[in-house]
Write an enzyme that holds these catalytic residues in place. Sequence first.
Site, PDB file in Angstrom:
ATOM      1  N   ASN A  48      23.510  43.722  28.996  1.00 33.70           N
ATOM      2  CA  ASN A  48      24.394  42.912  28.396  1.00 33.70           C
ATOM      3  C   ASN A  48      23.907  42.127  26.472  1.00 33.70           C
ATOM      4  O   ASN A  48      22.758  42.154  26.848  1.00 33.70           O
ATOM      5  CB  ASN A  48      25.541  41.578  28.949  1.00 33.70           C
ATOM      6  CG  ASN A  48      26.938  42.202  29.080  1.00 33.70           C
ATOM      7  OD1 ASN A  48      26.897  42.989  29.013  1.00 33.70           O
ATOM      8  ND2 ASN A  48      27.038  41.573  30.547  1.00 33.70           N
ATOM      9  N   CYS A  59      30.374  49.295  32.574  1.00 30.35           N
ATOM     10  CA  CYS A  59      30.406  47.552  33.398  1.00 30.35           C
ATOM     11  C   CYS A  59      31.333  47.891  35.054  1.00 30.35           C
ATOM     12  O   CYS A  59      31.705  48.304  34.858  1.00 30.35           O
ATOM     13  CB  CYS A  59      31.089  46.743  32.441  1.00 30.35           C
ATOM     14  SG  CYS A  59      31.369  45.022  32.507  1.00 30.35           S
ATOM     15  N   HIS A  60      31.547  46.554  35.443  1.00 28.57           N
ATOM     16  CA  HIS A  60      32.188  47.318  36.172  1.00 28.57           C
ATOM     17  C   HIS A  60      33.881  45.929  35.791  1.00 28.57           C
ATOM     18  O   HIS A  60      34.660  45.505  37.151  1.00 28.57           O
ATOM     19  CB  HIS A  60      32.032  46.485  37.909  1.00 28.57           C
ATOM     20  CG  HIS A  60      30.905  44.789  38.086  1.00 28.57           C
ATOM     21  ND1 HIS A  60      29.826  44.431  37.429  1.00 28.57           N
ATOM     22  CD2 HIS A  60      31.531  43.624  37.588  1.00 28.57           C
ATOM     23  CE1 HIS A  60      29.397  43.088  37.632  1.00 28.57           C
ATOM     24  NE2 HIS A  60      30.752  42.966  37.442  1.00 28.57           N
ATOM     25  N   HIS A 101      34.602  43.889  28.093  1.00 31.30           N
ATOM     26  CA  HIS A 101      35.735  42.499  28.406  1.00 31.30           C
ATOM     27  C   HIS A 101      36.165  42.761  27.202  1.00 31.30           C
ATOM     28  O   HIS A 101      37.331  41.301  27.725  1.00 31.30           O
ATOM     29  CB  HIS A 101      33.922  41.617  28.079  1.00 31.30           C
ATOM     30  CG  HIS A 101      33.058  41.722  28.998  1.00 31.30           C
ATOM     31  ND1 HIS A 101      31.521  40.506  28.601  1.00 31.30           N
ATOM     32  CD2 HIS A 101      32.405  42.368  30.027  1.00 31.30           C
ATOM     33  CE1 HIS A 101      30.936  41.091  29.935  1.00 31.30           C
ATOM     34  NE2 HIS A 101      31.056  42.045  30.416  1.00 31.30           N
TER      35      HIS A 101
END
Length: 614
Positions: A147, A168-169, A198
Site C-alpha cells: 500500500n 488486496c483481500h 479500499h
Amino acid sequence: MIKVAMIGAGSVVFSKNLTGDILSFPEFKNATFSYMDIDEDRLEVGAALCRKVGQALGASPTIEATLDRKKALEGADFVINMVQIGGFDSTLVDFEIPRKYGLGFTIADTTGPGGFFRALRTYPMLKGLVEDMMEICPKAVLLNYSNPMSMNMQTITRNSNIQAVGLCHSVQGTLNQIMGYIGVNPAEVGFTCAGINHMAFYTKLERAGIDLYPQLFEAMADPATFAKNKVRFELMKRLGYFITESSEHNAEYNPWFIPRGKDKIAEFSVPMDEYLRRCDGIVDEFERMKVFARSEDPITVHKSHEYGSTIIHSMVTGTPSVVYGNMPNNGAISNLPNDAIAEVPTLVDRAGLQFTTVGALPPQLIGYMMPHVTQHELFIRAAQEGRRDHIYQAAMFDPLTGATLSTDEIVEMCDELIVAHGDLLPPLDTKKTLIPTSGKTFNPPTPQELRASWDAAQKEGHEDDLLSWRVLGPFPQHFADGEVSTSWVAPDVDEDIFASGEHKSGWRETIGNKKGYVNLGRAIGNHDNAVAYAYTELESVHARETLIKCGSDDGIKVWINGVVVHENDTRRGYTEKEDEAPIRLEEGVNRILVKITNAVHGWGFGVAVPKPNF
C-alpha cells in the site's frame, strides 16, 4: 518449474502465508523461492519460516535468501512485492506532524497525506524494481501487495511495460463478513464489486437470482449488527451500497466522521491512531516469530484467501479463475478516467490478466472515489515531474484534510513533511511553478521527538483506563462441542470464586498498553475457540453510581463484586470503549472480573471506569 521472487520478504508472516498458498498446489511442490530483503535479520527469519512451511506440506521447494534484488530476479516467473519503505519511524512522521496541525488519522496508508507520502517514499524503490525487471526478467508478472495500492500501481504502470496487478483481500474478506450478518453462505452468492482499491462497492449481491440488499438493510436496522461496522453501515445507508475495506479505513476517506469532533468519533467508534497501535504489536510479533523460526517446533499451515497463488496457478496451468485485481481502468468502469487504477473482476488464464467490463457506476459512488483518484494522479505527476505544488494540491483535495485544515495550514504541513522524510522522497523541486511554498524553514524531527509525541497522544483521554490485571487461561473448548461463547464454562472452573478474588495459583500479572488495551495474545498466547479471565481491583473513596466502558476481541462478560454487570457474546475486533453499562461501586475495594472469548486469531480487551467528579 516456476521461480517466485518475493521482494520485502522480511514481512515474515505475509511471506510465510503466500509461500504456503503456492506450495499447496501439487504442481508447485518443487518451486523455487527467492526471498529478498535489505534487513538480514528479518530475511533469515522469513526464510526459516518458509522452510518450515515446505516441511509441513511435504513439499521440496528450493529456497534462496539474498540481500541482492537483481540476484533474486534472475530467472523469476513471478515477482511479489510487499515492501514498506521507512518502517515505523516514517509512519510516525506521517501521523505526528499532521497531529501538530490538528489532523488525525486511523490508518493513513491509502490516501491523504499519509497515503501519498508513503507512496512518495516507495516511488524510488518501486521504479527501480520495475526497471530491474525489464532488464532481468521482462516476461515475469509482478504481483503488488504494498500500500497505497492505487498510487503504487501508478508508479509501476507509468514507469514500465511489465505485466502487473495489485492485490488486496478486502473484496473477498468483506463479502464473507457481510454475508455473516444475514446468515448466507458466501459460496452461494453472485456478486459484482467495482471501484478503486479500499473504495470499491458491491453493486450486485444475489443468491439464486434474489437481491440480498433488502436483507442487508434489514440486518443493519438491528443496533447490535450496526455496531459491528458502524461507519460502513452508515455509508451504505446514505449511498445505497456496501463498501470494501474496514470502517476504520473508511472513516478517514471522507469528511463526515473525524472532522466532526470527538462526539462523532465516539458515536461511530472510530479508532484514531489504529495503525500506530498495530505497528507496536508487529514488533512484538516479529520477536515471537524469530524464536519460533529457530525452534524445532512444526508449523501449522492454513491456506489464506489472498489471490496471489490463484493467479500463479491459473497463468501456469491455464485453469481459468476470476479474482479482483487493481490495474489501469481503460474503460472497465466507463465513468472513471481511463488512467485511474480500478479494482474490478479480473479474468486469469495462460493469456494473463484481463479486466471485465463493468460499465457505469452510480454517480454517488463515483463522487465518493473521485477526490482520491485526483490525489493518485497528482501524486504520480509530482513524483515523475518533481512538482512540490502537486503535493499541496493532493492534500487539498483529500476530503479529510480539506475539511480540517486551511490552505495555508495544508501547504505548511506538506513542507514540514517533505523535510521530515528527507532523502527517502524523490526530488520534488525539479519543476518550478508560480505556486508559493509556506516560506518556512523546518528541522527534521528526531525519532525520540516523534516517539514522545506518540506517547503523549496515547495517554490523552485514557486517564480512566484500568491497566493492571491478573490473567488466567486459556481454557480451550473443543470445536466439536460448538463455538465458544461467554456462557460456556470450562470444567473445574468456578466463576463465582474467580469473581470473589480468592485466587489460587496460575494467575499471571499483565499490564495494558497506553491506550488501555490488554493483549491476551501477548500475555497468554493466541488460542482459537477459547476463553480467558482477567481480574483487577478498583478502590473508590465513596460509593457511587457510574459507567463501565469496555471493548473486546471477541466476546466479553464483566462481574463487579460478584454480580454480572455486562455481557456481549459477539465476534468482533477490538474497539476501545465500544460497550458501556451502568454500575455501582461500593466504598472501598471493588472486585472486577472480566471473561473474554476468542473464536480465531488475536484477542484482548480494555476496561475503563470514569474517575469521580467529587
